[in-house]
Design a protein around this motif. Structure first.
Motif, mmCIF file in Angstrom:
data_model
loop_
_atom_site.group_PDB
_atom_site.id
_atom_site.type_symbol
_atom_site.label_atom_id
_atom_site.label_comp_id
_atom_site.label_asym_id
_atom_site.label_seq_id
_atom_site.Cartn_x
_atom_site.Cartn_y
_atom_site.Cartn_z
ATOM 1 N N LEU A 8 0.843 -1.195 0.000
ATOM 2 C CA LEU A 8 0.000 0.000 0.000
ATOM 3 C C LEU A 8 0.874 1.239 0.000
ATOM 4 N N ASP A 9 0.535 2.192 -0.850
ATOM 5 C CA ASP A 9 1.259 3.458 -0.812
ATOM 6 C C ASP A 9 0.511 4.426 0.105
ATOM 7 N N VAL A 11 -1.251 7.036 -0.505
ATOM 8 C CA VAL A 11 -2.604 7.376 -0.960
ATOM 9 C C VAL A 11 -3.574 6.243 -0.637
ATOM 10 N N ASP A 12 -3.147 4.996 -0.842
ATOM 11 C CA ASP A 12 -3.990 3.854 -0.488
ATOM 12 C C ASP A 12 -4.350 3.900 1.000
ATOM 13 N N ILE A 15 -6.880 6.634 1.690
ATOM 14 C CA ILE A 15 -8.215 6.236 1.243
ATOM 15 C C ILE A 15 -8.855 5.301 2.262
ATOM 16 N N LEU A 39 -8.140 13.749 -4.898
ATOM 17 C CA LEU A 39 -8.077 12.849 -6.047
ATOM 18 C C LEU A 39 -9.208 13.154 -7.011
ATOM 19 N N SER A 43 -9.958 8.299 -10.350
ATOM 20 C CA SER A 43 -8.795 7.771 -9.644
ATOM 21 C C SER A 43 -9.212 7.040 -8.367
ATOM 22 N N LEU A 44 -10.144 7.621 -7.611
ATOM 23 C CA LEU A 44 -10.617 6.976 -6.392
ATOM 24 C C LEU A 44 -11.275 5.639 -6.726
ATOM 25 N N ARG A 47 -8.641 3.101 -7.705
ATOM 26 C CA ARG A 47 -7.847 2.646 -6.560
ATOM 27 C C ARG A 47 -8.655 1.705 -5.668
ATOM 28 N N MET A 50 -8.560 -1.598 -7.312
ATOM 29 C CA MET A 50 -7.246 -2.234 -7.148
ATOM 30 C C MET A 50 -7.075 -2.770 -5.725
ATOM 31 N N LEU A 51 -7.532 -2.006 -4.732
ATOM 32 C CA LEU A 51 -7.432 -2.462 -3.348
ATOM 33 C C LEU A 51 -8.262 -3.722 -3.131
#
Length: 154
Positions: A8-9, A11-12, A15, A39, A43-44, A47, A50-51
């Motif tokens: 996780l970065d 931003v992750d 969120i 964001l 993009s949200l 993400r 992806m999460l």
């Protein structure tokens, strides 16, 4: 075969932490939540997908307090053979009464919550899962409620 935990970065993490505090009730909730996070709406959404797809989150959606709405819920556990874990998890998760499902490093390695409109439906759902999986479902009805905040840190 299970995927390794995703990396996780920042931003992750932002969120995950922010959206646990609530999600806007508005005509464009993703756009509003994204703006609060700095964001774009797309993009949200990307993400979050992806999460979820990477296994960092199992679902994204509302959590309803079944008991406050007159329903019932119950913590359940199962001892699932490791080689069958993914197949059993898919069968358990196919039941609409399953609110969430987690793997634990323990003899009782699968834990999930059943949420239903009535207490009788808890028993019916647990019995249906037992019939689908061939495994026993242990039921742990709530005696006291606790809220444990979850934060993802660096």
């Amino acid at each position: 075969m299970r995927k390794p935990p995703p990396k996780l970065d920042a931003v992750d993490r932002q969120i995950i932490n922010a959206l646990q505090e609530g999600f806007p009730l508005s005509p464009r909730p993703y756009a509003e939540a994204a703006a609060r996070l700095g964001l774009s709406e797309n993009s949200l959404i990307a993400r979050l997908a992806m999460l979820r797809d990477g296994g960092a989150i199992t679902r994204f959606g509302p959590f309803f307090d079944a008991a406050a709405m007159g329903g019932a819920f119950c913590l359940c556990a199962m001892a699932v053979p490791a080689a069958q874990f993914d197949a059993v998890a898919a069968k358990v998760n196919a039941h609409s009464e399953v609110a969430h499902n987690y793997e634990r490093a323990h003899q009782l390695n699968m834990w999930f919550v059943l949420a239903t409109e009535t207490a009788e439906e808890i028993e019916a759902a647990a019995c249906a899962i037992e019939a689908d999986t061939g495994l026993s479902v242990l039921r742990f009805p709530k005696e006291e409620e606790f809220f444990i905040g979850f934060r993802v840190v660096a």
